[in-house]
Motif scaffolding. Structure first.
Motif, PDB file in Angstrom:
ATOM      1  N   PRO A 318      47.915  38.666  79.182  1.00 19.50           N
ATOM      2  CA  PRO A 318      46.873  39.576  79.683  1.00 19.50           C
ATOM      3  C   PRO A 318      45.679  39.599  78.728  1.00 19.50           C
ATOM      4  CG  PRO A 318      49.029  40.628  79.722  1.00 19.50           C
ATOM      5  CD  PRO A 318      49.187  39.371  78.951  1.00 19.50           C
ATOM      6  N   PRO A 319      44.505  39.951  79.222  1.00 26.62           N
ATOM      7  CA  PRO A 319      43.305  39.990  78.356  1.00 26.62           C
ATOM      8  C   PRO A 319      43.493  40.936  77.167  1.00 26.62           C
ATOM      9  CG  PRO A 319      42.708  40.220  80.670  1.00 26.62           C
ATOM     10  CD  PRO A 319      44.188  40.335  80.609  1.00 26.62           C
ATOM     11  N   VAL A 320      43.009  40.503  75.991  1.00 24.42           N
ATOM     12  CA  VAL A 320      43.085  41.358  74.802  1.00 24.42           C
ATOM     13  C   VAL A 320      42.097  42.509  74.965  1.00 24.42           C
ATOM     14  CG1 VAL A 320      43.859  39.539  73.246  1.00 24.42           C
ATOM     15  CG2 VAL A 320      41.431  39.867  73.611  1.00 24.42           C
ATOM     16  N   LYS A 321      42.347  43.607  74.251  1.00 23.04           N
ATOM     17  CA  LYS A 321      41.534  44.807  74.491  1.00 23.04           C
ATOM     18  C   LYS A 321      41.402  45.649  73.236  1.00 23.04           C
ATOM     19  CE  LYS A 321      45.807  46.842  76.320  1.00 23.04           C
ATOM     20  NZ  LYS A 321      46.499  47.315  77.523  1.00 23.04           N
ATOM     21  N   TYR A 322      40.430  46.565  73.257  1.00 21.33           N
ATOM     22  CA  TYR A 322      40.271  47.583  72.230  1.00 21.33           C
ATOM     23  C   TYR A 322      40.892  48.864  72.761  1.00 21.33           C
ATOM     24  CZ  TYR A 322      36.784  44.611  69.945  1.00 21.33           C
ATOM     25  OH  TYR A 322      36.136  43.586  69.313  1.00 21.33           O
ATOM     26  N   LEU A 323      41.801  49.459  71.979  1.00 22.88           N
ATOM     27  CA  LEU A 323      42.543  50.647  72.405  1.00 22.88           C
ATOM     28  C   LEU A 323      42.230  51.810  71.472  1.00 22.88           C
ATOM     29  CD1 LEU A 323      44.758  51.712  74.382  1.00 22.88           C
ATOM     30  CD2 LEU A 323      46.427  51.061  72.638  1.00 22.88           C
ATOM     31  N   CYS A 324      42.100  53.016  72.026  1.00 25.56           N
ATOM     32  CA  CYS A 324      41.810  54.212  71.224  1.00 25.56           C
ATOM     33  C   CYS A 324      42.991  54.541  70.314  1.00 25.56           C
ATOM     34  CB  CYS A 324      41.505  55.397  72.135  1.00 25.56           C
ATOM     35  SG  CYS A 324      41.307  56.959  71.243  1.00 25.56           S
ATOM     36  N   SER A 325      42.760  54.553  68.987  1.00 23.68           N
ATOM     37  CA  SER A 325      43.847  54.863  68.046  1.00 23.68           C
ATOM     38  C   SER A 325      44.187  56.347  68.055  1.00 23.68           C
ATOM     39  CB  SER A 325      43.451  54.424  66.633  1.00 23.68           C
ATOM     40  OG  SER A 325      42.325  55.151  66.177  1.00 23.68           O
ATOM     41  N   GLY A 326      43.233  57.187  68.476  1.00 22.46           N
ATOM     42  CA  GLY A 326      43.529  58.624  68.577  1.00 22.46           C
ATOM     43  C   GLY A 326      44.657  58.879  69.557  1.00 22.46           C
ATOM     44  N   TYR A 327      44.689  58.100  70.655  1.00 21.15           N
ATOM     45  CA  TYR A 327      45.759  58.239  71.652  1.00 21.15           C
ATOM     46  C   TYR A 327      47.034  57.540  71.190  1.00 21.15           C
ATOM     47  CZ  TYR A 327      48.564  57.217  75.768  1.00 21.15           C
ATOM     48  OH  TYR A 327      49.619  57.079  76.646  1.00 21.15           O
ATOM     49  N   SER A 328      46.914  56.276  70.771  1.00 14.09           N
ATOM     50  CA  SER A 328      48.100  55.468  70.480  1.00 14.09           C
ATOM     51  C   SER A 328      48.813  55.879  69.208  1.00 14.09           C
ATOM     52  CB  SER A 328      47.716  53.990  70.392  1.00 14.09           C
ATOM     53  OG  SER A 328      46.830  53.780  69.305  1.00 14.09           O
ATOM     54  N   LYS A 329      48.067  56.426  68.216  1.00 11.95           N
ATOM     55  CA  LYS A 329      48.692  56.738  66.926  1.00 11.95           C
ATOM     56  C   LYS A 329      48.831  58.235  66.667  1.00 11.95           C
ATOM     57  CE  LYS A 329      47.062  52.464  64.759  1.00 11.95           C
ATOM     58  NZ  LYS A 329      46.284  51.853  63.657  1.00 11.95           N
ATOM     59  N   LYS A 330      47.984  59.056  67.299  1.00 13.61           N
ATOM     60  CA  LYS A 330      48.004  60.493  66.999  1.00 13.61           C
ATOM     61  C   LYS A 330      48.227  61.371  68.223  1.00 13.61           C
ATOM     62  CE  LYS A 330      44.753  59.668  63.195  1.00 13.61           C
ATOM     63  NZ  LYS A 330      43.414  59.956  62.660  1.00 13.61           N
ATOM     64  N   GLY A 331      48.170  60.768  69.395  1.00 11.49           N
ATOM     65  CA  GLY A 331      48.415  61.523  70.619  1.00 11.49           C
ATOM     66  C   GLY A 331      47.420  62.634  70.878  1.00 11.49           C
ATOM     67  N   ARG A 332      46.167  62.461  70.407  1.00 12.32           N
ATOM     68  CA  ARG A 332      45.201  63.558  70.570  1.00 12.32           C
ATOM     69  C   ARG A 332      44.079  63.200  71.549  1.00 12.32           C
ATOM     70  NH1 ARG A 332      41.969  63.561  64.780  1.00 12.32           N
ATOM     71  NH2 ARG A 332      40.609  61.778  65.212  1.00 12.32           N
ATOM     72  N   CYS A 333      44.185  62.094  72.229  1.00  7.76           N
ATOM     73  CA  CYS A 333      43.178  61.679  73.192  1.00  7.76           C
ATOM     74  C   CYS A 333      43.916  61.212  74.451  1.00  7.76           C
ATOM     75  CB  CYS A 333      42.320  60.550  72.596  1.00  7.76           C
ATOM     76  SG  CYS A 333      40.751  60.277  73.481  1.00  7.76           S
ATOM     77  N   PHE A 334      43.236  60.582  75.393  1.00  9.70           N
ATOM     78  CA  PHE A 334      43.917  60.072  76.578  1.00  9.70           C
ATOM     79  C   PHE A 334      43.878  58.544  76.557  1.00  9.70           C
ATOM     80  CE2 PHE A 334      39.476  60.455  77.588  1.00  9.70           C
ATOM     81  CZ  PHE A 334      39.186  59.362  78.396  1.00  9.70           C
ATOM     82  N   HIS A 335      44.731  57.941  77.347  1.00 11.25           N
ATOM     83  CA  HIS A 335      44.861  56.484  77.350  1.00 11.25           C
ATOM     84  C   HIS A 335      43.638  55.837  78.011  1.00 11.25           C
ATOM     85  CE1 HIS A 335      46.232  52.500  78.767  1.00 11.25           C
ATOM     86  NE2 HIS A 335      46.876  52.505  77.608  1.00 11.25           N
ATOM     87  N   HIS A 336      42.862  55.133  77.214  1.00  8.94           N
ATOM     88  CA  HIS A 336      41.748  54.363  77.771  1.00  8.94           C
ATOM     89  C   HIS A 336      41.479  53.183  76.847  1.00  8.94           C
ATOM     90  CE1 HIS A 336      38.485  55.780  74.969  1.00  8.94           C
ATOM     91  NE2 HIS A 336      39.385  56.732  74.772  1.00  8.94           N
ATOM     92  N   TYR A 337      40.982  52.124  77.401  1.00  9.00           N
ATOM     93  CA  TYR A 337      40.735  50.903  76.634  1.00  9.00           C
ATOM     94  C   TYR A 337      39.612  50.131  77.315  1.00  9.00           C
ATOM     95  CZ  TYR A 337      43.351  48.705  80.420  1.00  9.00           C
ATOM     96  OH  TYR A 337      43.766  48.283  81.659  1.00  9.00           O
ATOM     97  N   ILE A 338      39.182  49.067  76.613  1.00  7.81           N
ATOM     98  CA  ILE A 338      38.182  48.167  77.184  1.00  7.81           C
ATOM     99  C   ILE A 338      38.523  46.758  76.743  1.00  7.81           C
ATOM    100  CG2 ILE A 338      36.578  48.492  75.253  1.00  7.81           C
ATOM    101  CD1 ILE A 338      34.277  48.185  77.305  1.00  7.81           C
ATOM    102  N   HIS A 339      38.457  45.798  77.662  1.00  8.48           N
ATOM    103  CA  HIS A 339      38.766  44.418  77.317  1.00  8.48           C
ATOM    104  C   HIS A 339      37.758  43.896  76.298  1.00  8.48           C
ATOM    105  CE1 HIS A 339      40.966  44.181  81.397  1.00  8.48           C
ATOM    106  NE2 HIS A 339      41.835  44.342  80.418  1.00  8.48           N
ATOM    107  N   SER A 340      38.238  43.172  75.283  1.00  9.58           N
ATOM    108  CA  SER A 340      37.364  42.725  74.200  1.00  9.58           C
ATOM    109  C   SER A 340      36.268  41.793  74.704  1.00  9.58           C
ATOM    110  CB  SER A 340      38.183  42.041  73.105  1.00  9.58           C
ATOM    111  OG  SER A 340      38.787  40.862  73.597  1.00  9.58           O
ATOM    112  N   SER A 341      36.597  40.898  75.624  1.00 10.96           N
ATOM    113  CA  SER A 341      35.580  39.963  76.122  1.00 10.96           C
ATOM    114  C   SER A 341      34.460  40.715  76.853  1.00 10.96           C
ATOM    115  CB  SER A 341      36.215  38.929  77.049  1.00 10.96           C
ATOM    116  OG  SER A 341      36.859  39.569  78.142  1.00 10.96           O
TER     117      SER A 341
END
Length: 490
Positions: A318-341
């Motif tokens: 699958p396409p690589v992406k930038y992921l919010c670390s606030g959500y993935s590591k601290k659980g203080r945001c919501f799941h959202h990302y954007i494809h790097s390309s």
């Protein structure tokens, strides 16, 4: 009985009467013959200071003492052994462990007795006091020499010392200019080091260049633009550490510059941008790694390489992406990302579009030069406070009788002249801050860097593109995985 005759001469003492190696050898040999000691061996440290025991002959001596090959150690004077009381006490304590004694050919004591050990410790106190006094005098002489623009430190690559002055070495200076040119055109320090090594250009110490060596050389090296900074570093426990900036001595226009001020300032801004990137970001495959932030929680968005998946008997990634670390590591945001390309292309296109429109409309910008100028102003004001503190110490010295009235007046006059210089420097910096950080100057710099970015995009050089983007962009803020906001950096 095996006697070890230890001899030491520091660089500063070689011309001093009574300290030369032949004189010490003759005196110790005569002392041994007079006492009937014929089994002796010389241990000679030529050009080593007594500030510590990290000396080759001394270390070999200690090894032989620990192996019980030596029963007595002798020097012409105690300060040949060490000028630090703690080193002396440690040495004597170790001699006791291995049944070895110490004698001085000049001072009448023997560590084999309690009285001898007491006298030795007293002499050690005076030896350390003398070393510190010598260090103070040397520092004072170097301070005044540096204020006059004389060479008091080892020259960096690009310069030699001739008749006490820094003089440009043109054979090296042309490579300094090439290094600056490459850095300003987006090449990283690794590429610069590679270029130098391919042309067999060695450092001032005769070594090959490394990425780290290039960065240390170019970063904040005022010597390259004709200024001298003295007393910036000191040695503590065998390590070089930086002193507080208030203790530095900064002298302008002491020698011919290799880089003009405008080029030097641009170079520092480029290096500052590269420094902002985290170590992992510098070597990451992601173009924007380290400068992408979540617009909702302010956390960094990190590049995530997706794992290979299998579907319908075939593998795909699958396409690589930038992921919010606030959500993935601290659980203080919501799941959202954007494809790097998608993000890379969007950022490049928006930057280029900025260059095609009217930049009279203000754009979000972080001015690195402004931050540097304000930092220089703060440093100069600290230097003013330090000068006031020095004068207070002079007053206390007058009150307790160390200085007479004329010496106090001379000190006051000297410090007043230094304060005038610092005040003039502050005024010049504040004037630069007002005139050179105007919106027109900022817009011009952005346009120039966008033009370079277009050339790099056309050449398809990803490493240079990564450096140019970091030089131009301070931060990319992403909202809802689609909308972006760019903060420029100049």
């Amino acid at each position: 009985m095996k006697v070890a005759l230890y001899i030491r001469v520091s660089t500063e003492e070689q011309a001093r009467e009574g300290f030369s190696i032949p004189e010490q050898k003759d005196r110790l040999k005569a002392f041994c013959i007079a006492h009937g000691w014929h089994d002796y061996e010389f241990y000679i440290d030529d050009g080593y200071s007594a500030k510590d025991t990290n000396r080759p002959a001394f270390q070999r001596l200690m090894e032989n003492i620990r192996n019980r090959r030596i029963q007595m150690v002798m020097t012409t004077k105690i300060d040949r052994l060490t000028r630090r009381l703690i080193d002396l006490l440690t040495f004597v304590e170790e001699l006791d462990v291995y049944q070895c004694t110490y004698k001085s050919a000049s001072e009448t004591f023997d560590t084999g007795t309690a009285v001898g050990r007491m006298v030795l410790q007293l002499l050690g106190v005076f030896a350390e006091f003398e070393r510190e006094r010598i260090a103070e005098r040397v520092r004072e002489n170097m301070y005044h020499a540096a204020k006059q623009g004389k060479a008091v430190t080892t020259p960096c690559f690009g310069y030699d010392v001739v008749a006490g002055q820094y003089v440009v070495n043109e054979q090296e200076a042309k490579w300094v200019r090439k290094m600056a040119e490459m850095a300003l055109n987006g090449h990283g320090t690794w590429n610069i080091a590679k270029m130098l090594n391919e042309h067999h250009v060695l450092t001032k110490r005769g070594r090959e260049w490394t990425s780290k060596a290039v960065r240390i050389f170019l970063w904040d090296n005022e010597m390259l633009r004709g200024n001298l900074v003295w007393n910036q570093h000191t040695r503590k426990k065998g390590k070089t550490v930086e002193r507080p900036s208030s203790e530095w001595l900064f002298v302008e226009n002491t020698h011919e510059p290799i880089l003009d001020s405008a080029t030097y300032e641009r170079l520092q801004a480029v290096l500052e941008q590269h420094q902002r990137a985290a170590p992992r970001s510098k070597h990451s495959d992601f173009l924007l790694s380290g400068i992408v932030f979540c617009g909702h929680c302010g956390s960094k968005m990190y590049g995530l390489n997706t794992a290979i998946k299998r579907a319908r008997n075939r593998e795909y990634r699958p396409p690589v992406k930038y992921l919010c670390s606030g959500y993935s590591k601290k659980g203080r945001c919501f799941h959202h990302y954007i494809h790097s390309s998608v993000l890379d292309e969007q950022v490049i296109n928006e930057i280029i579009s900025f260059g095609q429109c009217d930049l009279t409309v203000p754009v979000p910008t972080v001015v690195v030069q402004e931050q540097q100028l304000r930092g220089d102003i703060t440093q100069a004001k600290r230097q003013l406070a330090f000068l006031d503190e020095r004068f207070q110490r002079q007053i206390r010295a007058f009150e307790i009788g160390i200085l007479d009235e004329q010496q106090l007046l001379d000190a006051k006059q000297r410090l007043a002249a230094e304060k005038t210089e610092v005040l003039q420097k502050i005024q010049a910096l504040e004037k630069t801050l007002q005139t050179e950080i105007s919106p027109e100057v900022v817009q011009k710099k952005i346009r120039e860097r966008i033009a370079v970015l277009k050339e790099v995009v056309a050449d398809d050089d990803r490493d240079r593109l990564k450096n140019i983007v970091r030089e131009l962009v301070h931060q990319v803020t992403v909202y809802d995985g689609s909308q972006i906001e760019i903060t420029f950096s100049v």
